[in-house]
Design an enzyme around this catalytic site. Sequence first.
Site, PDB file in Angstrom:
ATOM      1  N   GLN A 136      17.728   3.965   6.378  1.00  0.00           N
ATOM      2  CA  GLN A 136      18.597   4.221   7.530  1.00  0.00           C
ATOM      3  C   GLN A 136      20.028   3.837   7.169  1.00  0.00           C
ATOM      4  O   GLN A 136      20.285   2.746   6.689  1.00  0.00           O
ATOM      5  CB  GLN A 136      18.100   3.499   8.781  1.00  0.00           C
ATOM      6  CG  GLN A 136      17.962   2.005   8.629  1.00  0.00           C
ATOM      7  CD  GLN A 136      18.487   1.268   9.835  1.00  0.00           C
ATOM      8  OE1 GLN A 136      19.287   1.785  10.594  1.00  0.00           O
ATOM      9  NE2 GLN A 136      18.062   0.028   9.992  1.00  0.00           N
ATOM     10  N   SER A 139      25.013   0.808   9.191  1.00  0.00           N
ATOM     11  CA  SER A 139      26.108  -0.149   9.018  1.00  0.00           C
ATOM     12  C   SER A 139      27.142   0.350   8.027  1.00  0.00           C
ATOM     13  O   SER A 139      26.819   1.071   7.083  1.00  0.00           O
ATOM     14  CB  SER A 139      25.567  -1.480   8.507  1.00  0.00           C
ATOM     15  OG  SER A 139      24.688  -2.042   9.432  1.00  0.00           O
ATOM     16  N   SER A 171      18.748  -0.889   2.956  1.00  0.00           N
ATOM     17  CA  SER A 171      17.532  -1.269   2.244  1.00  0.00           C
ATOM     18  C   SER A 171      16.857  -0.028   1.681  1.00  0.00           C
ATOM     19  O   SER A 171      16.720   0.979   2.371  1.00  0.00           O
ATOM     20  CB  SER A 171      16.545  -1.973   3.185  1.00  0.00           C
ATOM     21  OG  SER A 171      17.149  -3.120   3.715  1.00  0.00           O
ATOM     22  N   GLU A 254      13.693  -1.080  14.956  1.00  0.00           N
ATOM     23  CA  GLU A 254      13.949  -1.984  13.845  1.00  0.00           C
ATOM     24  C   GLU A 254      13.715  -3.429  14.259  1.00  0.00           C
ATOM     25  O   GLU A 254      13.119  -4.210  13.524  1.00  0.00           O
ATOM     26  CB  GLU A 254      15.400  -1.832  13.368  1.00  0.00           C
ATOM     27  CG  GLU A 254      15.773  -2.848  12.295  1.00  0.00           C
ATOM     28  CD  GLU A 254      17.197  -2.678  11.781  1.00  0.00           C
ATOM     29  OE1 GLU A 254      18.088  -2.377  12.589  1.00  0.00           O
ATOM     30  OE2 GLU A 254      17.399  -2.844  10.569  1.00  0.00           O
ATOM     31  N   GLU A 384      23.444 -13.694  18.114  1.00  0.00           N
ATOM     32  CA  GLU A 384      24.396 -13.606  19.234  1.00  0.00           C
ATOM     33  C   GLU A 384      24.438 -12.186  19.799  1.00  0.00           C
ATOM     34  O   GLU A 384      24.500 -11.994  21.014  1.00  0.00           O
ATOM     35  CB  GLU A 384      25.790 -14.050  18.773  1.00  0.00           C
ATOM     36  CG  GLU A 384      25.906 -15.545  18.524  1.00  0.00           C
ATOM     37  CD  GLU A 384      25.061 -16.047  17.355  1.00  0.00           C
ATOM     38  OE1 GLU A 384      24.913 -15.306  16.356  1.00  0.00           O
ATOM     39  OE2 GLU A 384      24.525 -17.159  17.451  1.00  0.00           O
TER      40      GLU A 384
END
Lengths: 415, 365
Positions: A136, A139, A171, A254, A384
């Site tokens: 995927q 990012s 990954s 995920e 967070e």
Amino acid sequence: MTTSIETPAELEEFRIKVRDWFATNATREDAVATDKKDEVEEGETEDFLVVARKFQNTLYDAGLSGLSWPKEYGGQSLTMNHQRVFNEEASGYVMPSTPFMVTLGMCAPTILQYGTEEQRKRHIGPMLRGDEIWCQLFSEPGAGSDVAGLTTKAVKDGDEWVINGQKVWTSGAHYASFGLIVTRTNPDVPKHKGITMFIVDMKAPGVTVRPLRQMSGASGFNEVFFDNVRVPATSLVGVVDQGWTAAIGTLMNERVSIGAGGGGLGRGTGTVQFDRLAELATSTGAITDPVTRNELATIWVKERTLAILGDRMRASLKSGKAPGPEGSIAKLAGSELGKQVADMAMDLLAESGQAWTNDDEESLRWATNLLASPGGAIAGGTPEIMRNILGERTLGLPKEPQLDRDMPFKEIRTN
Amino acid sequence: MSVMTEEREALKAAVADYLDSTFPIDKVHRIANGKEDVPAGEWTKAAQGLGLAGLVIPEEFGGQGASLGELGAVLQEFGRTLAPLPMLSSAALGTVAFLVCDNASASKPYLEALAAGSATAALALSEAANQWPATINNTVATQSGDAWTITGDKSFVLDNGGADLYIVSASTPQGPGIFVVDAADVQRTDLNAMDLTRKQSAITLNNAKATPLALNAQEQLTQIQNLAATLVASEQIGGADAILKMMVEYAKMRVQFGRIIGSFQAIKHMCANTLVEVEQARGAAEDAADRAAEGEDITLPASLAKIACSEVFTDATLTNIRVHGGIGYTWEHPAHLYFRRARSTSALFGTPAQHREALLVGLGY
């Protein structure tokens, strides 16, 4: 659990089938030499892809892959109880399934939910069989926690789209045959409204994959460069400029996957971490220490509750509900557990956790585990960010004031 | 995220409707303050209307024949509302003692009265603080012909201010036994309970007439206590869930510094952490109850549920007071009623620390 339609006799017959299959085709964990255990489990031996593929092929051919996935796309259309029986029987065996986690845990559910009929027919079977490994591509160097701030562009050119930009933390990109990529297709609208998802052939001209080395020393992920990469219009997933919805779906899967340790195969019935720590505490003699016993029991409680949570979430997903933000719960709890396990092992090992002799595999393993643990908390979204998602989406609390939400993307401050 | 069956959801919803209309929190608060009483005959009404008193009692004795999973679901609603009816004490703890003993001829009249809501039962196993599982220290049962009498003391008995029947453990020449004693033969003293919504007592038995339910009953005693831990955990998770909703509701309406306080990450993350804990503990509680319903050994799941639910309930009630600030610390606000309930139930039927040790022993360490 889910309402089941299978009879106890059918389930028992299935159990025997699974048991026989594992006895013939898989290696028991206790039969693997201790120093090779992690490597086989994590798929890091030299020919791990070959081993993993063969395992998945055989699993699929025996009708044991994609148990609760629709039959028309190569699954088995069985129930969650079948999956539970499978997990129980698989417990104790080595499952070389790491290379398929992204494929089956994230990409396949996205294609199933947002892909075209043609895409489902073309890809899901090969994914379940282990013939296609996916990655995927979300990012970017400038878009981490704020994935929607991505700048990789896709521009329409006739029957094709042309992709330019860079992805990171990918990954398996070095061995994947396909990737699910999100791109900016309209910079004139607010950031969430101009994103489009595509399937990209990782071997296409213009795709360059470079491995990244992590603080643990391992190289599990990559940076991927796209230089005028052309994809056909048929590789569009979902709707142009509305790819954010599909991306959210992938990310939620995920989180379930990372948090509950299930991957596409849905394990997580055991208490592996507890067993290892209890073994370690027994060998150091700390097992009689009340503080150690208290901590060990806490690990068992957390590991078990996480496993139960994973089972319940998968049951809920497979019964037809779209993944909810609850994936963040598993993700948060899982990374917290990982940190606690790593810390406790270090406390038990004391000096020998920070310096060890060549033959001390135990210390090496725990030290490696400690160095890998911060990554577990960050991958898939920091704690967070997870808490923001839970607070806002699940509990309905108001968002922090956002400066960029309604501005056209091209006017937003970016890295 | 719940994976309950539709039937169980429907039962839970019906109980929720009844409790919300009969025992809104301000009414519970007035009852806790002694300013109002539980309406006379309310338990009998609930027994007859919703079948709550006999929920897990087999149909042959006039009950509903529901599973322990259903009982757990109903207890969640009682935990959520703090309704001062003997659901946990009698319909759960008192009743499962009869069911575990599985002595139909002795239990029949009692179970029929319990199911009808014309009698309540209380479980009296504990004799001293800090013992899990409860040990029989001084309570002795003596047989004379067919008749049994018991002498001894029990404490920390959840009996809602007085039950009609007390289920008592006592030592006998044939090992530990489980007996029923009529309230008329028991001297009862109110304890000063931290939990204002549920009364507890210490009882003294002085040659009290007793009916044996099981002799040589170590196994049954263990099972009853595992079930007690599981059922208390079910009630706790309902309370924790109510507290999560209370803090979120407040965080959504309270304004400071010109903003809804729930938009501050400091507050949002307190709520999110509570959600994470509640959802995990809920799984543990429902898993233990469902395994009990399937007849599985619940030694480990019961401890797991009791630890997880005790801790999240305790943490959540404290967090809730912090989210509220000063108003949450006042007597008038219901926050402390849940805080008290959390602390109280955390100590009953095994503290988290005791269950942790029990877990390790159970796992072979």
